[in-house]
Design a protein around this motif. Sequence first.
Motif, PDB file in Angstrom:
ATOM      1  N   GLY A 358      -5.168  15.111  -8.247  1.00 49.72           N
ATOM      2  CA  GLY A 358      -5.834  15.302  -6.935  1.00 49.72           C
ATOM      3  C   GLY A 358      -6.770  14.002  -6.827  1.00 49.72           C
ATOM      4  O   GLY A 358      -7.647  14.099  -5.727  1.00 49.72           O
ATOM      5  N   ASN A 359      -6.723  12.935  -7.728  1.00 48.98           N
ATOM      6  CA  ASN A 359      -7.693  12.004  -7.342  1.00 48.98           C
ATOM      7  C   ASN A 359      -6.878  10.337  -7.146  1.00 48.98           C
ATOM      8  O   ASN A 359      -5.555  10.439  -7.577  1.00 48.98           O
ATOM      9  N   VAL A 360      -7.502   9.866  -6.327  1.00 48.95           N
ATOM     10  CA  VAL A 360      -6.807   8.492  -5.864  1.00 48.95           C
ATOM     11  C   VAL A 360      -6.724   7.838  -7.178  1.00 48.95           C
ATOM     12  O   VAL A 360      -7.725   7.313  -8.016  1.00 48.95           O
ATOM     13  N   CYS A 361      -5.432   6.904  -7.461  1.00 50.67           N
ATOM     14  CA  CYS A 361      -5.455   5.971  -8.575  1.00 50.67           C
ATOM     15  C   CYS A 361      -4.623   4.623  -7.963  1.00 50.67           C
ATOM     16  O   CYS A 361      -4.607   3.803  -8.819  1.00 50.67           O
ATOM     17  N   GLY A 362      -4.486   4.746  -6.768  1.00 47.86           N
ATOM     18  CA  GLY A 362      -4.027   3.461  -6.300  1.00 47.86           C
ATOM     19  C   GLY A 362      -4.034   3.334  -4.924  1.00 47.86           C
ATOM     20  O   GLY A 362      -3.847   4.476  -4.117  1.00 47.86           O
ATOM     21  N   VAL A 363      -3.461   2.309  -4.231  1.00 50.81           N
ATOM     22  CA  VAL A 363      -3.222   2.272  -2.704  1.00 50.81           C
ATOM     23  C   VAL A 363      -2.083   1.441  -2.422  1.00 50.81           C
ATOM     24  O   VAL A 363      -1.978   0.031  -3.183  1.00 50.81           O
ATOM     25  N   GLU A 364      -1.157   1.580  -1.627  1.00 54.70           N
ATOM     26  CA  GLU A 364      -0.065   0.713  -1.436  1.00 54.70           C
ATOM     27  C   GLU A 364      -0.475   0.213  -0.041  1.00 54.70           C
ATOM     28  O   GLU A 364      -1.146   0.644   0.657  1.00 54.70           O
ATOM     29  N   CYS A 365      -0.392  -1.115  -0.054  1.00 60.95           N
ATOM     30  CA  CYS A 365      -0.819  -2.027   1.051  1.00 60.95           C
ATOM     31  C   CYS A 365       0.674  -2.710   1.641  1.00 60.95           C
ATOM     32  O   CYS A 365       1.468  -2.956   1.002  1.00 60.95           O
ATOM     33  N   ILE A 366       0.448  -3.387   2.803  1.00 61.92           N
ATOM     34  CA  ILE A 366       1.543  -4.201   3.380  1.00 61.92           C
ATOM     35  C   ILE A 366       0.798  -5.412   3.997  1.00 61.92           C
ATOM     36  O   ILE A 366      -0.519  -5.370   4.248  1.00 61.92           O
ATOM     37  N   LYS A 367       1.420  -6.560   3.868  1.00 64.30           N
ATOM     38  CA  LYS A 367       0.697  -7.784   4.193  1.00 64.30           C
ATOM     39  C   LYS A 367       1.034  -7.814   5.760  1.00 64.30           C
ATOM     40  O   LYS A 367       2.098  -7.386   6.469  1.00 64.30           O
ATOM     41  N   GLU A 388       5.289  -4.656   0.910  1.00 60.61           N
ATOM     42  CA  GLU A 388       4.325  -3.852   0.346  1.00 60.61           C
ATOM     43  C   GLU A 388       4.009  -4.074  -0.991  1.00 60.61           C
ATOM     44  O   GLU A 388       4.994  -4.496  -1.888  1.00 60.61           O
ATOM     45  N   PHE A 389       2.971  -3.899  -1.467  1.00 55.60           N
ATOM     46  CA  PHE A 389       2.563  -4.030  -2.723  1.00 55.60           C
ATOM     47  C   PHE A 389       1.498  -3.114  -3.070  1.00 55.60           C
ATOM     48  O   PHE A 389       0.756  -2.393  -2.302  1.00 55.60           O
ATOM     49  N   GLN A 390       1.056  -2.970  -4.533  1.00 54.55           N
ATOM     50  CA  GLN A 390       0.186  -1.631  -4.805  1.00 54.55           C
ATOM     51  C   GLN A 390      -1.054  -2.501  -5.665  1.00 54.55           C
ATOM     52  O   GLN A 390      -1.118  -3.261  -6.502  1.00 54.55           O
TER      53      GLN A 390
END
Lengths: 485, 277
Positions: A358-367, A388-390
Amino acid sequence: MGAGKKEEKKIKPRLKIREQDPQERARNFMEVPYGYTSGEAVEEASRCLCCKKPVCVEGCPVEVDIPGFIGLIKERKFLDACYKVKEKNALPAVCGRVCPQEIQCESLCILGKKGEPVAIGNLERFVADYEREKGEIRIPEKPKPTGRKVAIIGSGPGGLTCAADLIKSGHQVTLFEALHKPGGVLIYGIPEFRLPKAIVEKEVEYIKNLGVELKLNTVIGKLNTVDELLNEQGYDACFIVTGAGLPIFMGIPGENLNGIYSANEFLTRANLMKAYLFPEYDTPIKIGKKVAVFGGGNVAMDSARVALRLGAEKVYLIYRRSEAEMPARKAEVHHAHEEGIEFVFLTNPTRFIDDGKGNVCGVECIKMELGEPDQSGRRRPIPIKGSEFQIEIDVAIPALGTRSNPLLLSTLPDLKLNKSGYIVAEEDTGMTSKMGVFAGGDIVTGSATVILAMGAGRKAANAINEYLKWKYWDVKIKGKQEIGN
Amino acid sequence: MFAILKKEELSEQITLFEIEAKDIAKKAKAGNFFVLKIHEQGERIPLTIADFDRGKGTITAVFQKVGKTTHHLGTLKEGDFITDIIGPLGRHSPIENFGKVICVGGGVGIAPIYPITRALKEAGNKVISIIGARTKSILFWEEKMRNVSDELIITTDDGSYGRKAVVTVPIEEILKEDKDIKLVIAIGPAIMMKFVCITTQKYNVKTIVSLNSTMVDGTGMCGACRVEVGGETKFACVDGPEFDGHKVNFDLLMARQRMYPEEEKIAMDRYKEKMEV
């Protein structure tokens, strides 16, 4: 001015304000710039041409007599200089620190055409600090009471300005504040290192000393409605200046994971509740190792720099456009760069990643890439397919602005709101569709700046003064653009 | 400053305060909550308004000593003051004559279910109430609840009082027999509310729950209290605290309630140390 022609051509450079070393300050909450000494202030003031037609004043939402107060600094009459500012601005120590001078007064300074503009903000800060440190705060003489009573809802910069103006006109003024401390965004939002809370407290104290009654812990809309204030409690007019509303989230998967804070929450915990002093203070805050802040405004900068000071190893500031489009104050962006915040431009988050507990450990982003300009005039960011990259993070802070808070407005069915739920009010007066009710600041315009809220407070105070004389209500609100009178 | 006029230990861990707060009492309705802060360095915590007396100008708070703040709160005595109290907050319960309803209070949740039960009864409903606790010694307000209910069922997990059962057992029995139940309102630990909702969903009976998420300002500004309802993010403080239980993501609520385990331990240990000195 009797300056020779030769001197006019050579513009002396602006006197830089001394600052805490970036490496050092990135780990403490003390104020970044030290402020001018009196010698430095006189030196910088001497650059001012004291123009006969000062265009800088046109750039000031509260019309401070800028050449007037700078002239007094030149004569080393620092207290008089402060009183001069206070004729128009009840919060000079705040404005000197947080106003976006570069797009207001300083942007119009004649010196700026060939060199650097006069450091008006730094000088304003200097005189305010001088007065406070000398302890010679002058309370203007009490005016003759008019017997009129005004309720101001919200004790942020807009409310404080309006209160100061109205009390000087002889009205009885009550400031209602929902939180346990007065000052609104100056207390809960803007961090200590940018605006020391002791200074805000002093400025609020000044306004109390003028005779304004302050009611804390009072949620109008719940404890009392506006109609009750006007019809049962004897208030003749009411100014709604409740400020930022509900924080906006992105609506992407995982945004409610633990470790994800709205900027409002993150800053409120850190500033209002002093979570950076936990466990000395009881309110906890997650100290991320790797923190991502989303957004490009002042609130995003503040959040990133607070996260760093709390002890983060790495702070990313992720913004979907490029640096040029960032709405933040230039000085803050510069400070954030210096302190080691890593800016990631043209990038947008698409989802948050769960660590399984239940904790955030990463974010996926897009250019993103910039396309044609949109309604705001800035080029619209468009996602690049397949880019996309993390990024590994353990705290995320979306700082994407706010939307209208329904808490008070839902109790005012006869108040006209726009499509976004903000109050429709005349730009020059703050008059709304409801007789006796004025509004201004973020609850009318959406997220904006301290000084714009103060400008709205000033305009509303003028309009309330007029209204209290005649009790006449003639509002011409059709579009927001249309100005009455 | 708000004076504590009356203090009552309802059980080993549960304390009642009657607090002088005239303006709040005047406006309080069943289902509202308030936020309090004990002292300058304190945190802001939300508590349900368990009762109010407009004549006396008081509100009643019932709290369980779980963390540092509630333990500290428990040491305050009659005549002591609480620095800040803000309320009434949240949307109040929708009170009307639904017909036949079940009110469920679990643990410290018996306190907030009480004013709702009373209001529903006064509105003409036939009210079956179920109150449950782990064990007898932490059960409270039996008489109060009985006085505002047509029928009262008591359960304890260990069978030390009333029926040895969890609250969902009598709920299921009633729903199986009685097709006239129009509404279930359940307040208690998240896990209890979750299972109440799973039970009532089988019988398609509308169920309202009151969510006790973490809050800071309690007026919509911070979003600490966000919950997922019907796949959407909602703020418990301004959109709730009551929601349609069948749409609530309880697992998320429970995960979010466990956001600060280390910090809570640090605060508690430090507090204990201080109290021993």
